[in-house]
Design a protein around this motif. Structure first.
Motif, PDB file in Angstrom:
ATOM      1  N   ARG A  63       5.135   3.312  -5.626  1.00 48.34           N
ATOM      2  CA  ARG A  63       5.101   4.720  -5.189  1.00 48.34           C
ATOM      3  C   ARG A  63       4.211   5.583  -6.075  1.00 48.34           C
ATOM      4  NH1 ARG A  63       6.324   4.723  -0.419  1.00 48.34           N
ATOM      5  NH2 ARG A  63       6.718   6.929  -0.453  1.00 48.34           N
ATOM      6  N   ASP A  66      -0.591   8.110  -5.454  1.00 47.32           N
ATOM      7  CA  ASP A  66      -1.193   9.414  -5.724  1.00 47.32           C
ATOM      8  C   ASP A  66      -1.918   9.451  -7.060  1.00 47.32           C
ATOM      9  OD1 ASP A  66      -0.152  10.307  -3.363  1.00 47.32           O
ATOM     10  OD2 ASP A  66       1.424  11.518  -4.257  1.00 47.32           O
ATOM     11  N   VAL A  71      -7.159   7.661  -4.268  1.00 44.42           N
ATOM     12  CA  VAL A  71      -6.457   8.740  -3.571  1.00 44.42           C
ATOM     13  C   VAL A  71      -6.834  10.091  -4.171  1.00 44.42           C
ATOM     14  CG1 VAL A  71      -4.182   9.734  -3.089  1.00 44.42           C
ATOM     15  CG2 VAL A  71      -4.577   7.283  -2.768  1.00 44.42           C
ATOM     16  N   SER A  75      -8.731  13.048  -2.114  1.00 41.19           N
ATOM     17  CA  SER A  75      -7.905  14.233  -1.850  1.00 41.19           C
ATOM     18  C   SER A  75      -8.563  15.524  -2.291  1.00 41.19           C
ATOM     19  CB  SER A  75      -6.557  14.095  -2.556  1.00 41.19           C
ATOM     20  OG  SER A  75      -5.852  12.984  -2.051  1.00 41.19           O
ATOM     21  N   ALA A  95      -5.500  14.440   5.912  1.00 44.30           N
ATOM     22  CA  ALA A  95      -4.194  14.095   5.340  1.00 44.30           C
ATOM     23  C   ALA A  95      -3.688  12.769   5.915  1.00 44.30           C
ATOM     24  CB  ALA A  95      -3.187  15.216   5.600  1.00 44.30           C
ATOM     25  N   ASN A  96      -3.912  12.541   7.208  1.00 39.43           N
ATOM     26  CA  ASN A  96      -3.466  11.286   7.821  1.00 39.43           C
ATOM     27  C   ASN A  96      -4.230  10.086   7.270  1.00 39.43           C
ATOM     28  OD1 ASN A  96      -1.495  12.471   9.413  1.00 39.43           O
ATOM     29  ND2 ASN A  96      -2.851  12.727  11.162  1.00 39.43           N
ATOM     30  N   GLN A  97      -5.533  10.241   7.044  1.00 37.09           N
ATOM     31  CA  GLN A  97      -6.317   9.141   6.474  1.00 37.09           C
ATOM     32  C   GLN A  97      -5.857   8.822   5.054  1.00 37.09           C
ATOM     33  OE1 GLN A  97     -10.134  11.036   7.288  1.00 37.09           O
ATOM     34  NE2 GLN A  97     -10.699   9.301   8.599  1.00 37.09           N
ATOM     35  N   LYS A  99      -2.901   9.348   3.882  1.00 40.42           N
ATOM     36  CA  LYS A  99      -1.572   8.746   3.988  1.00 40.42           C
ATOM     37  C   LYS A  99      -1.664   7.247   4.285  1.00 40.42           C
ATOM     38  CE  LYS A  99       2.972   9.234   6.161  1.00 40.42           C
ATOM     39  NZ  LYS A  99       3.359   7.977   5.589  1.00 40.42           N
ATOM     40  N   GLN A 102      -2.462   5.689   0.971  1.00 37.35           N
ATOM     41  CA  GLN A 102      -1.281   5.770   0.100  1.00 37.35           C
ATOM     42  C   GLN A 102      -0.218   4.758   0.521  1.00 37.35           C
ATOM     43  OE1 GLN A 102      -0.605   9.916   0.963  1.00 37.35           O
ATOM     44  NE2 GLN A 102      -0.952  10.481  -1.184  1.00 37.35           N
ATOM     45  N   ASP A 103       0.069   4.692   1.803  1.00 40.37           N
ATOM     46  CA  ASP A 103       1.103   3.773   2.290  1.00 40.37           C
ATOM     47  C   ASP A 103       0.760   2.331   1.958  1.00 40.37           C
ATOM     48  OD1 ASP A 103       2.510   5.943   3.289  1.00 40.37           O
ATOM     49  OD2 ASP A 103       2.004   5.544   5.389  1.00 40.37           O
ATOM     50  N   ASN A 106       1.159   1.875  -1.866  1.00 40.07           N
ATOM     51  CA  ASN A 106       2.583   1.925  -2.217  1.00 40.07           C
ATOM     52  C   ASN A 106       3.347   0.690  -1.747  1.00 40.07           C
ATOM     53  OD1 ASN A 106       2.532   4.333  -3.666  1.00 40.07           O
ATOM     54  ND2 ASN A 106       2.849   5.573  -1.830  1.00 40.07           N
TER      55      ASN A 106
END
Length: 119
Positions: A63, A66, A71, A75, A95-97, A99, A102-103, A106
């Motif tokens: 997690r 970020d 990222v 960002s 923001a979706n890209q 994410k 990030q997903d 993570n």
């Protein structure tokens, strides 16, 4: 769950209008690549004479996506290191890209599962 293919497609879309060979040359050559998940996991960008590991292993699967340079630089600018938002002059990630990236980080920054194998 985001897959490496999702991440690759996202990064490819962000640089679709860029001169990829020039971009790679400016950012360190072959060490700056995301053709495979392994390449992205070990990718290094040379920016202003400093090498930045885009996804440091200590931030994968816990997690902390970020905190990765990938990222952070997508960002927005990293003011404390005087690094502009990338890709240079845009288009910038939504923001979706971000994410999706990030997903994937993570969740462990895994290779895509192999499908279609017969026994």
């Amino acid at each position: 769950m985001a897959t490496f293919t999702d991440v690759k497609n996202t990064l490819d879309a962000l640089v679709a209008m860029k001169d990829i060979s020039r971009m790679k040359l400016r950012h360190g050559g072959d060490s700056f690549s995301w053709t495979t998940a392994g390449e992205l996991r070990s990718a290094v960008a040379q920016i202003g004479g400093t090498a930045y590991r885009l996804i440091p292993p200590e931030f994968v699967g816990n997690r902390k996506a970020d905190e990765t340079y990938l990222v952070r630089i997508l960002s927005g600018p990293i003011d404390e290191e005087d690094l502009p938002q990338m890709p240079f002059r845009g288009p910038f990630a939504t923001a979706n890209q971000i994410k999706v990236i990030q997903d994937w980080i993570n969740a462990g920054a895994l290779d895509d599962p192999i499908t279609g194998l017969s026994t």
